[in-house]
Design a protein around this motif. Sequence first.
Motif, PDB file in Angstrom:
ATOM      1  N   UNK A   1       0.824  -1.210   0.000  1.00 35.75           N
ATOM      2  CA  UNK A   1       0.000   0.000   0.000  1.00 35.75           C
ATOM      3  C   UNK A   1       0.861   1.264   0.000  1.00 35.75           C
ATOM      4  N   UNK A   2       2.069   1.144   0.587  1.00 33.17           N
ATOM      5  CA  UNK A   2       2.977   2.296   0.624  1.00 33.17           C
ATOM      6  C   UNK A   2       3.781   2.431  -0.661  1.00 33.17           C
ATOM      7  N   UNK A   3       3.565   1.518  -1.611  1.00 35.85           N
ATOM      8  CA  UNK A   3       4.292   1.558  -2.874  1.00 35.85           C
ATOM      9  C   UNK A   3       5.696   1.015  -2.800  1.00 35.85           C
ATOM     10  N   UNK A   4       6.000   0.219  -1.732  1.00 43.53           N
ATOM     11  CA  UNK A   4       7.334  -0.358  -1.552  1.00 43.53           C
ATOM     12  C   UNK A   4       7.233  -1.855  -1.269  1.00 43.53           C
ATOM     13  N   UNK A   5       6.665  -2.641  -2.169  1.00 44.58           N
ATOM     14  CA  UNK A   5       6.496  -4.078  -1.897  1.00 44.58           C
ATOM     15  C   UNK A   5       7.817  -4.810  -1.696  1.00 44.58           C
ATOM     16  N   UNK A   6       8.890  -4.290  -2.257  1.00 42.85           N
ATOM     17  CA  UNK A   6      10.183  -4.943  -2.100  1.00 42.85           C
ATOM     18  C   UNK A   6      10.730  -4.885  -0.690  1.00 42.85           C
ATOM     19  N   UNK A   7      10.130  -4.054   0.169  1.00 43.53           N
ATOM     20  CA  UNK A   7      10.602  -3.933   1.549  1.00 43.53           C
ATOM     21  C   UNK A   7      10.031  -5.011   2.467  1.00 43.53           C
ATOM     22  N   UNK A   8       9.147  -5.864   1.951  1.00 39.03           N
ATOM     23  CA  UNK A   8       8.495  -6.862   2.799  1.00 39.03           C
ATOM     24  C   UNK A   8       9.510  -7.743   3.521  1.00 39.03           C
ATOM     25  N   UNK A   9      10.483  -8.255   2.780  1.00 36.22           N
ATOM     26  CA  UNK A   9      11.478  -9.133   3.398  1.00 36.22           C
ATOM     27  C   UNK A   9      12.288  -8.417   4.459  1.00 36.22           C
ATOM     28  N   UNK A  10      12.642  -7.173   4.188  1.00 35.67           N
ATOM     29  CA  UNK A  10      13.413  -6.397   5.156  1.00 35.67           C
ATOM     30  C   UNK A  10      12.600  -6.131   6.420  1.00 35.67           C
ATOM     31  N   UNK A  11      11.322  -5.837   6.261  1.00 32.89           N
ATOM     32  CA  UNK A  11      10.476  -5.592   7.420  1.00 32.89           C
ATOM     33  C   UNK A  11      10.355  -6.842   8.281  1.00 32.89           C
ATOM     34  N   UNK A  12      10.170  -7.982   7.638  1.00 35.83           N
ATOM     35  CA  UNK A  12      10.085  -9.229   8.400  1.00 35.83           C
ATOM     36  C   UNK A  12      11.411  -9.525   9.099  1.00 35.83           C
ATOM     37  N   UNK A  13      12.509  -9.135   8.465  1.00 38.93           N
ATOM     38  CA  UNK A  13      13.826  -9.353   9.062  1.00 38.93           C
ATOM     39  C   UNK A  13      13.988  -8.549  10.347  1.00 38.93           C
ATOM     40  N   UNK A  14      13.293  -7.420  10.456  1.00 42.28           N
ATOM     41  CA  UNK A  14      13.388  -6.620  11.674  1.00 42.28           C
ATOM     42  C   UNK A  14      12.905  -7.406  12.886  1.00 42.28           C
ATOM     43  N   UNK A  15      11.880  -8.227  12.701  1.00 42.21           N
ATOM     44  CA  UNK A  15      11.406  -9.087  13.779  1.00 42.21           C
ATOM     45  C   UNK A  15      12.512 -10.045  14.211  1.00 42.21           C
ATOM     46  N   UNK A  16      13.276 -10.539  13.227  1.00 36.13           N
ATOM     47  CA  UNK A  16      14.354 -11.465  13.531  1.00 36.13           C
ATOM     48  C   UNK A  16      15.540 -10.803  14.214  1.00 36.13           C
ATOM     49  N   UNK A  17      15.784  -9.533  13.894  1.00 36.81           N
ATOM     50  CA  UNK A  17      16.925  -8.838  14.500  1.00 36.81           C
ATOM     51  C   UNK A  17      16.751  -8.740  16.018  1.00 36.81           C
ATOM     52  N   UNK A  18      15.597  -8.274  16.451  1.00 36.15           N
ATOM     53  CA  UNK A  18      15.337  -8.207  17.886  1.00 36.15           C
ATOM     54  C   UNK A  18      15.304  -9.578  18.516  1.00 36.15           C
ATOM     55  N   UNK A  19      14.784 -10.542  17.779  1.00 36.91           N
ATOM     56  CA  UNK A  19      14.667 -11.898  18.299  1.00 36.91           C
ATOM     57  C   UNK A  19      16.028 -12.547  18.504  1.00 36.91           C
ATOM     58  N   UNK A  20      16.925 -12.398  17.529  1.00 41.90           N
ATOM     59  CA  UNK A  20      18.267 -12.966  17.650  1.00 41.90           C
ATOM     60  C   UNK A  20      19.004 -12.345  18.834  1.00 41.90           C
TER      61      UNK A  20
END
Length: 412
Positions: free
Chosen positions: A249-268
């Motif tokens: 919706x924000x016109x940046x579909x390619x950022x999906x993987x990076x956004x999901x990776x943010x969850x992993x950064x805090x988790x690791x």
Amino acid sequence: MSPLSSYRNLFSLTGALYVAVAFLARLPLAMSQIGALLLVSAVTGSYGAGGAAAGATAVVNAVASPFAGALTDRVGQRRVLLVQSVVGAAGLLWLVLAAAAYTPGEAWWPLVLIAGASGAFLPQVGTMARVRWRPIARRSGGAEQRLVDAAFSYEGAADEASFVLGPALVGVVAAVLNPSAALIAAGVLLGVFGLWFALHPTATVVPKRDRTVAAVAMPAVLFVLIFAQLTIGMIFGSVQAGASVLATEAGEPGLTGLLHALLGIGSVTAGLAVVAVPEAFRYENRLRLFTVALALLSLPLLLVNSLGTLVPVLIVLGLAVAPSMITTFTLAERISPPSRLGAAMTLLAAATGLGYAIGSSAAGRLADWGGYTPAFAVTIVGAGLAALISLFGARALRRAQAAPRTVPEQAV
């Protein structure tokens, strides 16, 4: 023993090379789903076909993994992992060849079947590594439980890191070359490092179950941990779906993987720090604390209205994810009969995969109706269920830890 000392002593038992091999060997599982999604979508021109291929890979792996885990308890890890590594790598390459031979307009369901067949043989390396650490830690001559705790903290963080790095590798290779090259890379990694992990001397330290002795049933309380992992899987799937919708919706579909990776950064980060938790803090109480934190930290997702507001929410939410998962796996190791540990670990891993599929599907359907906020509501529901399960299951988990692990209990 400080956290750094715990990890230093732990890794000295196997050497750094084993740790690296075990990490690289788990990447193909993390790469296969998004790899199948990109490849099948590209050749068929249908996102539905790609999603079906990715879903087949995940679901069939979740169903088949507990059987493979139970088989490792009977015949040992080496033989099972050798077969999985060879056949799994061949299955990924078969999917690449089938996609190359695909002609637009043909039925795409054979590609989905091949993706599912490959998923059946992708090894759960993280769970098998967890099973190895208890007998490895016995070599230390002391502080065995502290080293096992450090091992499970590391393995939880390593799993999280693999599911950040794996999709990122697929994205880079697919962008630079093509989706076929990304899936070939996953097959090569599995063929090399999966076999290396299977042949490593640590594969033989796990005792096989004596075939002349009746199998000990797993405790029924294991279902508490299985359902807890199912809800954590729902969090993964729904976060990815919600982030995808918001990015699109924000016109940046390619950022999906990076956004999901943010969850992993805090988790690791939080996962590696779990080893610092005092031993006096009981595991069932840890699970209650971490899952309640999950529920509370997921609530701000309802207030997200832009990519900028989503970033800090995902990073903070991730701080409770790995600690929750590490605690469920540690509790499973503590309450399961040693002769059934492979089956127990893979049941939890399978529950995570099934939860991911449920969360992703439910969030996707709700997103079609109302956008990213209803999708994130699935995350909140999953986190709330995890907290309720841990709160109501704490007493049973406490009793199970005190009970002898060799006494048959109600079967799962």
